[in-house]
Design a protein around this motif. Structure first.
Motif, PDB file in Angstrom:
ATOM      1  N   PRO A  45       0.827  -1.214   0.000  1.00  0.00           N
ATOM      2  CA  PRO A  45       0.000   0.000   0.000  1.00  0.00           C
ATOM      3  C   PRO A  45       0.861   1.264   0.000  1.00  0.00           C
ATOM      4  N   GLY A  46       0.522   2.182  -0.882  1.00  0.00           N
ATOM      5  CA  GLY A  46       1.242   3.443  -0.974  1.00  0.00           C
ATOM      6  C   GLY A  46       2.484   3.417  -1.827  1.00  0.00           C
ATOM      7  N   ALA A  47       2.941   2.237  -2.258  1.00  0.00           N
ATOM      8  CA  ALA A  47       4.154   2.155  -3.076  1.00  0.00           C
ATOM      9  C   ALA A  47       3.830   2.488  -4.524  1.00  0.00           C
ATOM     10  N   ARG A  48       4.771   3.163  -5.187  1.00  0.00           N
ATOM     11  CA  ARG A  48       4.579   3.509  -6.602  1.00  0.00           C
ATOM     12  C   ARG A  48       5.939   3.684  -7.255  1.00  0.00           C
ATOM     13  N   THR A  49       5.969   3.547  -8.566  1.00  0.00           N
ATOM     14  CA  THR A  49       7.211   3.765  -9.298  1.00  0.00           C
ATOM     15  C   THR A  49       7.512   5.258  -9.379  1.00  0.00           C
ATOM     16  N   ARG A  50       8.717   5.563  -9.784  1.00  0.00           N
ATOM     17  CA  ARG A  50       9.037   6.935 -10.203  1.00  0.00           C
ATOM     18  C   ARG A  50       8.422   7.154 -11.582  1.00  0.00           C
ATOM     19  N   TRP A  51       8.407   8.375 -12.036  1.00  0.00           N
ATOM     20  CA  TRP A  51       8.132   8.626 -13.437  1.00  0.00           C
ATOM     21  C   TRP A  51       9.211   7.902 -14.248  1.00  0.00           C
ATOM     22  N   HIS A  52       8.819   7.238 -15.316  1.00  0.00           N
ATOM     23  CA  HIS A  52       9.793   6.525 -16.130  1.00  0.00           C
ATOM     24  C   HIS A  52       9.206   6.286 -17.514  1.00  0.00           C
ATOM     25  N   ARG A  53      10.059   5.844 -18.435  1.00  0.00           N
ATOM     26  CA  ARG A  53       9.597   5.498 -19.780  1.00  0.00           C
ATOM     27  C   ARG A  53      10.440   4.363 -20.335  1.00  0.00           C
ATOM     28  N   HIS A  54       9.793   3.545 -21.187  1.00  0.00           N
ATOM     29  CA  HIS A  54      10.427   2.366 -21.776  1.00  0.00           C
ATOM     30  C   HIS A  54      10.665   2.620 -23.266  1.00  0.00           C
ATOM     31  N   VAL A  85      -3.117  -2.406 -19.244  1.00  0.00           N
ATOM     32  CA  VAL A  85      -2.630  -1.068 -19.571  1.00  0.00           C
ATOM     33  C   VAL A  85      -1.535  -1.209 -20.618  1.00  0.00           C
ATOM     34  N   ARG A  86      -1.698  -0.532 -21.735  1.00  0.00           N
ATOM     35  CA  ARG A  86      -0.652  -0.520 -22.756  1.00  0.00           C
ATOM     36  C   ARG A  86       0.025   0.856 -22.730  1.00  0.00           C
ATOM     37  N   VAL A  87       1.293   0.854 -22.409  1.00  0.00           N
ATOM     38  CA  VAL A  87       2.081   2.084 -22.345  1.00  0.00           C
ATOM     39  C   VAL A  87       2.846   2.228 -23.652  1.00  0.00           C
ATOM     40  N   ASP A  88       2.713   3.376 -24.297  1.00  0.00           N
ATOM     41  CA  ASP A  88       3.381   3.590 -25.579  1.00  0.00           C
ATOM     42  C   ASP A  88       4.891   3.722 -25.399  1.00  0.00           C
ATOM     43  N   ALA A  89       5.620   3.455 -26.471  1.00  0.00           N
ATOM     44  CA  ALA A  89       7.071   3.615 -26.456  1.00  0.00           C
ATOM     45  C   ALA A  89       7.426   5.064 -26.124  1.00  0.00           C
ATOM     46  N   GLY A  90       8.330   5.251 -25.174  1.00  0.00           N
ATOM     47  CA  GLY A  90       8.793   6.588 -24.823  1.00  0.00           C
ATOM     48  C   GLY A  90       7.810   7.418 -24.020  1.00  0.00           C
ATOM     49  N   GLU A  91       6.717   6.832 -23.548  1.00  0.00           N
ATOM     50  CA  GLU A  91       5.688   7.586 -22.827  1.00  0.00           C
ATOM     51  C   GLU A  91       6.034   7.639 -21.328  1.00  0.00           C
ATOM     52  N   TRP A  92       6.157   8.851 -20.803  1.00  0.00           N
ATOM     53  CA  TRP A  92       6.425   9.013 -19.382  1.00  0.00           C
ATOM     54  C   TRP A  92       5.172   8.626 -18.595  1.00  0.00           C
ATOM     55  N   HIS A  93       5.349   7.821 -17.527  1.00  0.00           N
ATOM     56  CA  HIS A  93       4.208   7.346 -16.759  1.00  0.00           C
ATOM     57  C   HIS A  93       4.684   6.855 -15.403  1.00  0.00           C
ATOM     58  N   TRP A  94       3.753   6.597 -14.512  1.00  0.00           N
ATOM     59  CA  TRP A  94       4.037   5.902 -13.257  1.00  0.00           C
ATOM     60  C   TRP A  94       2.852   4.998 -12.920  1.00  0.00           C
ATOM     61  N   HIS A  95       3.080   4.041 -12.042  1.00  0.00           N
ATOM     62  CA  HIS A  95       2.001   3.144 -11.622  1.00  0.00           C
ATOM     63  C   HIS A  95       2.351   2.591 -10.251  1.00  0.00           C
ATOM     64  N   GLY A  96       1.331   2.196  -9.510  1.00  0.00           N
ATOM     65  CA  GLY A  96       1.550   1.652  -8.177  1.00  0.00           C
ATOM     66  C   GLY A  96       0.243   1.429  -7.450  1.00  0.00           C
ATOM     67  N   ALA A  97       0.342   1.055  -6.173  1.00  0.00           N
ATOM     68  CA  ALA A  97      -0.829   0.737  -5.365  1.00  0.00           C
ATOM     69  C   ALA A  97      -1.507   2.003  -4.857  1.00  0.00           C
ATOM     70  N   THR A  98      -2.756   1.878  -4.436  1.00  0.00           N
ATOM     71  CA  THR A  98      -3.413   2.973  -3.738  1.00  0.00           C
ATOM     72  C   THR A  98      -2.806   3.082  -2.337  1.00  0.00           C
ATOM     73  N   ASP A  99      -3.188   4.122  -1.609  1.00  0.00           N
ATOM     74  CA  ASP A  99      -2.635   4.311  -0.269  1.00  0.00           C
ATOM     75  C   ASP A  99      -3.130   3.265   0.725  1.00  0.00           C
ATOM     76  N   THR A 100      -4.243   2.604   0.419  1.00  0.00           N
ATOM     77  CA  THR A 100      -4.846   1.688   1.391  1.00  0.00           C
ATOM     78  C   THR A 100      -4.883   0.229   0.937  1.00  0.00           C
ATOM     79  N   THR A 101      -4.491  -0.045  -0.307  1.00  0.00           N
ATOM     80  CA  THR A 101      -4.524  -1.416  -0.803  1.00  0.00           C
ATOM     81  C   THR A 101      -3.203  -1.763  -1.484  1.00  0.00           C
ATOM     82  N   SER A 102      -2.859  -3.032  -1.469  1.00  0.00           N
ATOM     83  CA  SER A 102      -1.728  -3.497  -2.257  1.00  0.00           C
ATOM     84  C   SER A 102      -2.180  -3.693  -3.705  1.00  0.00           C
ATOM     85  N   MET A 103      -1.232  -3.927  -4.592  1.00  0.00           N
ATOM     86  CA  MET A 103      -1.567  -4.152  -5.998  1.00  0.00           C
ATOM     87  C   MET A 103      -0.466  -5.001  -6.628  1.00  0.00           C
TER      88      MET A 103
END
Length: 242
Positions: A45-54, A85-103
């Motif tokens: 819960p509460g964990a998330r990636t940094r902004w990043h791109r692939h 979720v399909r992330v486009d090439a070179g697209e800046w994004h982040w993803h992670g859990a909500t503050d109260t649930t794991s994911m």
């Protein structure tokens, strides 16, 4: 072909890539001509990636819990089991859990032949995290009933069908509304195309409509079903001869 069993252990996600606690289990690595990597990522819960791109983009498939994903310039979106979720090439994004649930999600990525790595950006800022809604309301089904009906009570049932089992051709003596929790099933109203129901999908079975298939797949299926009923009425599934 060869089978690689899922490792029994996972490794902590790199501290420079994730805020909070997350764990990675490698499921598939590039071999031979294939450059595909598949990881299972579990966010506390509460964990998330940094902004990043692939370099070549990424596909995320949520398997457990609830989380968020956001692309640069767009709103944060809630993601649940079954969502892709399909992330486009070179697209800046982040993803992670909500503050109260794991994911937990699968991360599927094609690695560039020249070895170009994922590019890390800034941590998700306080203002950006605050933009994630504390509550969301999504309309998943709006179904008019074919005729007025006297309803004085509802029954809600959690129903589980074992792998490769089916109730067969049947009807119900009233309307049924359902939502898949786990597993999957092939679903078809008689005379209409088949579909595969997976977690998060909803369905509606009109009263006295012939349900040709509700066949649990190899993982079985569990769903919640709501039965609106009239005075003195008991919701029933009525099997039919094929």
């Amino acid at each position: 072909m060869h089978v690689r069993h899922v490792p029994s252990t996972s490794t902590p996600a790199p501290a420079d890539a994730v805020t909070g606690s997350a764990w990675i289990t490698s499921l598939a690595v590039p071999e031979g001509a294939s450059r595909t990597r598949v990881d299972r990522v579990q966010f506390a819960p509460g964990a998330r990636t940094r902004w990043h791109r692939h370099p070549l983009g990424q596909v995320l498939v949520v398997t457990e819990g609830t989380g968020y994903v956001q692309r640069h310039g767009g709103p944060a979106q809630l993601i649940r089991p079954g969502d892709t979720v399909r992330v486009d090439a070179g697209e800046w994004h982040w993803h992670g859990a909500t503050d109260t649930t794991s994911m937990t999600h699968l991360a599927i990525e094609e690695l560039p032949a020249d070895g170009t790595p994922t590019e890390l950006g800034d941590p998700v800022g306080d203002a950006e995290a605050a933009a994630v809604p504390a509550a969301t309301r999504t309309l998943v089904l709006e179904q008019p009933l074919p005729a007025p009906r006297v309803i004085d009570h509802f029954e809600a049932r959690r129903i589980t069908i074992a792998p490769h089992h089916s109730p067969g051709l049947h009807v119900h003596n009233g309307p049924v509304f359902g939502s898949i929790e786990t597993g999957s099933a092939v679903y078809a109203i008689e005379g209409e195309p088949e579909s595969v129901l997976t977690p998060g999908d909803v369905f509606y079975e009109p009263e006295s409509t012939r349900i040709a298939r509700f066949d649990a797949q190899e993982d079985g299926v569990t769903f919640l079903a709501w039965f609106p009923a009239g005075p003195g009425e008991t919701p029933q599934l009525i099997p039919l001869d094929n």
